[in-house]
Design an enzyme around this catalytic site. Sequence first.
Site, PDB file in Angstrom:
ATOM      1  N   GLU A 216     -52.950  13.156  22.912  1.00 28.66           N
ATOM      2  CA  GLU A 216     -53.201  12.615  21.565  1.00 28.66           C
ATOM      3  C   GLU A 216     -51.918  12.310  20.797  1.00 28.66           C
ATOM      4  O   GLU A 216     -51.741  12.740  19.660  1.00 28.66           O
ATOM      5  CB  GLU A 216     -54.109  13.594  20.785  1.00 28.66           C
ATOM      6  CG  GLU A 216     -55.420  13.828  21.510  1.00 28.66           C
ATOM      7  CD  GLU A 216     -56.304  14.903  20.884  1.00 28.66           C
ATOM      8  OE1 GLU A 216     -55.913  15.464  19.847  1.00 28.66           O
ATOM      9  OE2 GLU A 216     -57.385  15.164  21.436  1.00 28.66           O
TER      10      GLU A 216
ATOM     11  N   ASN B 125     -53.291  11.673  27.761  1.00 33.37           N
ATOM     12  CA  ASN B 125     -54.716  11.773  27.444  1.00 33.37           C
ATOM     13  C   ASN B 125     -54.921  11.478  25.955  1.00 33.37           C
ATOM     14  O   ASN B 125     -54.114  11.886  25.129  1.00 33.37           O
ATOM     15  CB  ASN B 125     -55.149  13.215  27.767  1.00 33.37           C
ATOM     16  CG  ASN B 125     -56.626  13.458  27.675  1.00 33.37           C
ATOM     17  OD1 ASN B 125     -57.416  12.677  28.202  1.00 33.37           O
ATOM     18  ND2 ASN B 125     -57.032  14.540  27.015  1.00 33.37           N
TER      19      ASN B 125
ATOM     20  N   GLU C  41     -63.185  13.917  28.715  1.00 29.41           N
ATOM     21  CA  GLU C  41     -63.871  14.825  27.776  1.00 29.41           C
ATOM     22  C   GLU C  41     -65.180  14.229  27.254  1.00 29.41           C
ATOM     23  O   GLU C  41     -65.511  14.332  26.068  1.00 29.41           O
ATOM     24  CB  GLU C  41     -62.942  15.161  26.585  1.00 29.41           C
ATOM     25  CG  GLU C  41     -61.591  15.707  27.005  1.00 29.41           C
ATOM     26  CD  GLU C  41     -60.661  16.042  25.841  1.00 29.41           C
ATOM     27  OE1 GLU C  41     -61.136  16.097  24.681  1.00 29.41           O
ATOM     28  OE2 GLU C  41     -59.467  16.239  26.087  1.00 29.41           O
TER      29      GLU C  41
ATOM     30  N   ASP D 206     -68.544  13.259  25.780  1.00 28.78           N
ATOM     31  CA  ASP D 206     -69.768  13.706  25.125  1.00 28.78           C
ATOM     32  C   ASP D 206     -70.223  12.593  24.178  1.00 28.78           C
ATOM     33  O   ASP D 206     -69.449  11.706  23.831  1.00 28.78           O
ATOM     34  CB  ASP D 206     -69.663  15.076  24.428  1.00 28.78           C
ATOM     35  CG  ASP D 206     -68.487  15.229  23.478  1.00 28.78           C
ATOM     36  OD1 ASP D 206     -67.929  14.206  23.033  1.00 28.78           O
ATOM     37  OD2 ASP D 206     -68.133  16.379  23.163  1.00 28.78           O
TER      38      ASP D 206
HETATM   39  O1  G2I Z   1     -61.690  18.518  19.648  1.00 30.61           O
HETATM   40  C1  G2I Z   1     -62.326  18.189  20.848  1.00 30.61           C
HETATM   41  C2  G2I Z   1     -61.325  18.003  21.953  1.00 30.61           C
HETATM   42  C3  G2I Z   1     -60.417  16.823  21.675  1.00 30.61           C
HETATM   43  N1  G2I Z   1     -59.459  16.602  22.738  1.00 30.61           N
HETATM   44  C4  G2I Z   1     -58.675  17.757  23.106  1.00 30.61           C
HETATM   45  C5  G2I Z   1     -59.554  18.956  23.364  1.00 30.61           C
HETATM   46  O2  G2I Z   1     -58.766  20.082  23.668  1.00 30.61           O
HETATM   47  C6  G2I Z   1     -60.461  19.244  22.204  1.00 30.61           C
HETATM   48  O3  G2I Z   1     -61.218  20.401  22.542  1.00 30.61           O
HETATM   49  C7  G2I Z   1     -61.552  21.237  21.492  1.00 30.61           C
HETATM   50  C8  G2I Z   1     -62.401  22.359  22.038  1.00 30.61           C
HETATM   51  O4  G2I Z   1     -63.602  21.819  22.516  1.00 30.61           O
HETATM   52  C9  G2I Z   1     -62.705  23.366  20.923  1.00 30.61           C
HETATM   53  O5  G2I Z   1     -63.353  24.505  21.472  1.00 30.61           O
HETATM   54  O6  G2I Z   1     -60.376  21.745  20.928  1.00 30.61           O
HETATM   55  C10 G2I Z   1     -60.660  22.554  19.801  1.00 30.61           C
HETATM   56  C11 G2I Z   1     -59.355  22.955  19.139  1.00 30.61           C
HETATM   57  O7  G2I Z   1     -58.779  21.924  18.502  1.00 30.61           O
HETATM   58  C12 G2I Z   1     -61.437  23.787  20.230  1.00 30.61           C
HETATM   59  O8  G2I Z   1     -61.803  24.531  19.095  1.00 30.61           O
HETATM   60  C13 G2I Z   1     -61.226  25.763  18.963  1.00 30.61           C
HETATM   61  C14 G2I Z   1     -61.480  26.240  17.568  1.00 30.61           C
HETATM   62  O9  G2I Z   1     -60.861  25.341  16.674  1.00 30.61           O
HETATM   63  C15 G2I Z   1     -60.872  27.581  17.385  1.00 30.61           C
HETATM   64  O10 G2I Z   1     -61.174  28.080  16.111  1.00 30.61           O
HETATM   65  C16 G2I Z   1     -61.349  28.534  18.469  1.00 30.61           C
HETATM   66  O11 G2I Z   1     -60.676  29.767  18.390  1.00 30.61           O
HETATM   67  O12 G2I Z   1     -61.742  26.677  19.905  1.00 30.61           O
HETATM   68  C17 G2I Z   1     -61.108  27.910  19.859  1.00 30.61           C
HETATM   69  C18 G2I Z   1     -61.617  28.796  20.984  1.00 30.61           C
HETATM   70  O13 G2I Z   1     -63.009  28.932  20.926  1.00 30.61           O
END
Ligand code: G2I
Length: 553
Positions: free
Chosen positions: A163, A204, A269, A271
Amino acid sequence: MSVPSRRLVPLAVLTLFTGFAVAIVTAPEPASASGTLRSHAAARGKFIGYAAATGPLANETAYRNIAGSEFNQVTAENAMKWDATEPQDNQYNFTGADQVVAFAQANNQRVHGHTLVWHSQTPGWVQGLSGTAMRTAMQDHISRVVGRWANDPIVESWDVVNEVFNEDGSLRQSFWLNAMGQSYIADAFRFARAADPDARLCINDYNVEGINAKSTAMYNLVQQLRAQNVPVDCVGFQAHLAVQFGFPGQYTQNIARFAALGVQVRITELDVRIPLPADQAEITRQNQYYTQIVDGCMQSTACAGVTIWGFTDRYSWVPDTFQGEGQALIYDTNYSPKPAYTAVHDALDDGDPGGDTQPPTTPTGLTASGVTSNSVNLSWTASTDNVGVTGYDIIRNGTVTNTVAGTSTTVTGLSPSTAYQFAVRARDAAGNTSANSATVNVTTQPGSGGGGCSATGTVQTQWGNGYVVQPVTVTNTGTSAITGWTVTLTLPSGHSLTGQWNATISPTSGAVTARNMSYNGNLGPGQSTTFGFQVSRPNGNTAVPSGYTCTAS
Ligand code: G2I
């Protein structure tokens, strides 16, 4: 992607995206009722993957069953990010990452590493560094994290930078860019290549699925970097789609132009979220988006496969980030497949009825040889399979430890003097596994130094024609447990054994051997036990036993 930037996509951009909306009329492909997603993907030389959340992967059987059976690829949703792997400077934690890799290993899945250099989920200590220090921290992190799996072929690729663009195609003003300038991108790729020369290295991003300002900036950067011999091997389209926006315009042409640059394309990714409550038209549209994304990848030889960002609506980032939106994945919150599952399934299925579901034949003739204190050679007879055997799982004490390509392997890292049971099973390209072979039992040799022991004897009392040796102290001097000991010693000439306790000793004169009883053979490292004996001697002959030697088993 940072949550705020995602929420604050300017209205103009959204409108622009909506402007790309086209009527989606795709002829449905033949659906086959049977066959896992992975069986169809594998039959076409592609992967179908999911983003793994470590909590349910550890704790929920339904989650594990679907994750292990439907997919042949995995990306850790969070466990390989910087805040998870190096929360403090030089303090690494691979607990979650190792859990994901182990599950992938056990289920014959390939792993995509996500992500090394990102503006989100990177700890504060990194963000505050000066340019020079930040580059060093970046290099250390990349070499340590990528290096951890450099010799593990299932960890095949990495999102090196994630990103880095704004929607208009300019570079994101991240702390990375601000501290180091644009060169951080090339440096990150070079550090990753140095850490694992065989890994496929990716850039990515989201909103780059169609042809637009952002994807064009990405295209230009990849072209430029490759012209400078920067090792960029692959481009990831995240594909976080939403039914209220149009399907990304010129998606297949976009794949084609990256393919022409010579890079691999991956959907990383996927969805498709829906504003809730979802109506039938939105669900239909969601299914169409899934179909179209998967179809586009299947139809390009440059596209390696599709990773869905999770699989069950029970665990999805969407509701946490987009208030009032959700139901973005292919299984519902109770692990039932949704119509979106069928859409993905049928797009993967090229009509081959059901994909391959036939397992390989069971390996026979499993034999162990060359047993040492820490290793054993296993060999077996090859299995056969209709689509071809791709490898054999090695099963130790009931658990798959690794997968090998040939029909023999050397198992290392075993403990001395320990019993193991081994079996093997065969795998094919569609992920089918044979039954387990017959087992073979192996007990490793005692370790040299690893399970050693010592013995020392003390004369407790004596009288004219006899004496008592008590205690003879036997100590495990090694680093692992022993299950038995043998002490040899020499009685002086003319002396003979008349009694013994806590050991069986024979013969009664000369060089004698004392063996442990059933109750005192087991000694942990550093533990001791004692035995004793009584001897008669010629009156006044005060010579004492000598040459105490201990051997562990
Ligand atoms: O935002 C969706 C995706 C966009 N591209 C990069 C990916 O890495 C990103 O994934 C998301 C995860 O699906 C989330 O699960 O990235 C987020 C973080 O920016 C993830 O969220 C985080 C929460 O913000 C935190 O509070 C939490 O501690 O997940 C963490 C673990 O559960």
